[in-house]
Design an enzyme around this catalytic site. Sequence first.
Site, short mmCIF file in Angstrom:
data_model
loop_
_atom_site.label_atom_id
_atom_site.label_comp_id
_atom_site.label_asym_id
_atom_site.label_seq_id
_atom_site.Cartn_x
_atom_site.Cartn_y
_atom_site.Cartn_z
N PHE A 232 0.87 -1.19 0.00
CA PHE A 232 0.00 0.00 0.00
C PHE A 232 0.91 1.24 0.00
O PHE A 232 0.80 2.12 0.85
CB PHE A 232 -0.92 0.04 1.22
CG PHE A 232 -1.82 -1.15 1.38
CD1 PHE A 232 -3.05 -1.21 0.70
CD2 PHE A 232 -1.46 -2.22 2.19
CE1 PHE A 232 -3.89 -2.31 0.86
CE2 PHE A 232 -2.30 -3.32 2.34
CZ PHE A 232 -3.52 -3.36 1.68
N SER A 254 -2.51 -0.50 -5.60
CA SER A 254 -3.43 -0.81 -6.70
C SER A 254 -3.73 0.43 -7.56
O SER A 254 -4.38 0.32 -8.58
CB SER A 254 -4.74 -1.36 -6.13
OG SER A 254 -5.29 -0.42 -5.23
N ASN A 279 -3.36 -5.66 -6.45
CA ASN A 279 -4.16 -5.72 -5.24
C ASN A 279 -3.29 -6.36 -4.15
O ASN A 279 -2.80 -7.47 -4.32
CB ASN A 279 -5.41 -6.57 -5.51
CG ASN A 279 -6.28 -6.67 -4.27
OD1 ASN A 279 -5.81 -6.86 -3.14
ND2 ASN A 279 -7.57 -6.53 -4.47
N ALA A 280 -3.11 -5.65 -3.07
CA ALA A 280 -2.18 -6.10 -2.03
C ALA A 280 -2.57 -7.44 -1.44
O ALA A 280 -1.71 -8.27 -1.14
CB ALA A 280 -2.10 -5.04 -0.92
N ASP A 300 0.54 -0.53 5.14
CA ASP A 300 -0.11 0.75 5.47
C ASP A 300 -1.41 0.87 4.66
O ASP A 300 -1.53 1.70 3.76
CB ASP A 300 0.84 1.92 5.15
CG ASP A 300 0.25 3.26 5.57
OD1 ASP A 300 -0.72 3.28 6.35
OD2 ASP A 300 0.78 4.31 5.12
N CYS A 340 -4.99 3.40 10.04
CA CYS A 340 -5.44 4.79 10.18
C CYS A 340 -6.93 4.84 10.51
O CYS A 340 -7.57 5.87 10.37
CB CYS A 340 -5.11 5.61 8.94
SG CYS A 340 -5.77 4.93 7.44
N1 SAH Z 1 2.01 4.32 2.75
C1 SAH Z 1 1.47 5.39 1.97
C2 SAH Z 1 0.01 5.66 2.21
C3 SAH Z 1 -0.89 4.49 1.97
S1 SAH Z 1 -2.59 4.90 1.82
C4 SAH Z 1 2.28 6.66 2.24
O1 SAH Z 1 2.95 6.72 3.25
O2 SAH Z 1 2.20 7.59 1.43
C5 SAH Z 1 -3.22 3.43 1.18
C6 SAH Z 1 -3.03 3.22 -0.30
O3 SAH Z 1 -3.46 1.90 -0.64
C7 SAH Z 1 -3.81 4.16 -1.19
O4 SAH Z 1 -2.95 4.70 -2.16
C8 SAH Z 1 -4.86 3.26 -1.88
O5 SAH Z 1 -5.10 3.66 -3.21
C9 SAH Z 1 -4.17 1.93 -1.87
N2 SAH Z 1 -5.04 0.74 -1.87
C10 SAH Z 1 -6.31 0.63 -1.42
N3 SAH Z 1 -6.73 -0.65 -1.50
C11 SAH Z 1 -5.71 -1.37 -2.01
C12 SAH Z 1 -5.52 -2.75 -2.33
N4 SAH Z 1 -6.49 -3.65 -2.11
N5 SAH Z 1 -4.34 -3.13 -2.84
C13 SAH Z 1 -3.35 -2.24 -3.03
N6 SAH Z 1 -3.46 -0.93 -2.77
C14 SAH Z 1 -4.63 -0.49 -2.25
#
Ligand code: SAH
Length: 397
Positions: A232, A254, A279-280, A300, A340
């Site tokens: 993420f 993603s 997708n994470a 995150d 968060c």
């Molecule tokens: N670590 C980052 C903030 C993460 S916010 C920093 O410090 O800047 C979470 C992110 O995960 C967002 O960009 C969102 O678009 C993404 N996201 C949401 N669901 C997801 C998923 N299932 N797989 C991958 N990314 C995802």
Amino acid sequence: MPTTPKQFALPTVKISPRGADRLKQGHVWVYRSDIVSGEGGLPGSLVAVTDQRGKPLGTALYSSSSQIAIRMISRDPVADFPALLRRRIADALAYRENLVHDTDAYRLVFSEADFLPGLIVDRYNEVLCLQVLTQAMDADLVRETVISELTQRMNLASILERVDPRVRELESLPPRASGLLQGEKTATTFTMNGVQFRYDALEGQKTGAFLDQRENYAAAAQYAHGEALDVFCYQGGFALHFAPCCSHVTGVVSSRPALEVADQNPSLNARDMEWIEANAFDLLKDYSTSNRRYDTIVLDPPAFAKTRRDLDAALRGYKELNLRALKMLRPGGILVTCSCSYHVGQSTFLEMLADAARDGHRTLRLIEVRGQAKDHPILLNVPETAYLKCVIAYVSY
Ligand code: SAH
């Protein structure tokens, strides 16, 4: 208490004993269900708040639409609202001057936590980005006062507003476009902890970056080593901080637009990194079943629990991610795991992590249990202002 004619002219809202108790505990919100009378107040107006017997409790901003009908702005009568706004902005700036270092990007005004409920102002080098979350902060007089005070006190190229259409709808405010309020500049570069980032004020999530993680990036970089996976990653906040201390860093998210910015950041810092659009949940499942191993993993995710009702599902989501990450970490590995979601409290988050460690047959030693950066202050009596958890742990088998 001296009462000026202007204060006298404020509409009065009477609240229930339950609402009054909440304020006496130091909270600053009153829910609509705790309003006894005086609800005819104009949307977004300044109101005098009293208990059921008429005893003054202070001055508040009123919303005709939100469930949070009252947000307190002062325990005292307010005769000159623009002067109060100016003073609050000066205080918010002074707090940052004293406490925020090693960055030209930080949150300058954090709504309730800076006694300016409904207003967010983030600084990205010479560009300010503003978010208005309530009827009261949307008023022309408020906007003009805030902008003129910020302009006088800071050396700025421009001020922009990022609009969340859902927020305006919830506050029954007319639609409005994001854009420049002053100046011409919409993009810049900012530097935090010595790491440079590209910033485009009209792109991305939040006001552009996750400034609340700034101190956690630097903390985690003290322990990050070897092969690192930033899950993420958004625009690569953790990943870029890890580049100097890790042999290889991969960021996963993603969102393609986030990765496009992430991809520009390493060149600013002369680093080579790998970005994966995925997708994470799927990626962690694939990697953990195919025995991929890392020395450092960051989790995150976005807020899984937007309301209290989502809590169980959210905890299942956090546990799945953490369990998979723990299985993928080599002995001596570092897990940086965040949430968060305000509704997932710190102790609940740690319990989830303990369950994941137990089920995954790993031992975790807590290195640091952290929260949001200091430019996102926490008001001790307003629990909702504390939302970010960031746990850094050492993994043993
Ligand atoms: N670590 C980052 C903030 C993460 S916010 C920093 O410090 O800047 C979470 C992110 O995960 C967002 O960009 C969102 O678009 C993404 N996201 C949401 N669901 C997801 C998923 N299932 N797989 C991958 N990314 C995802």
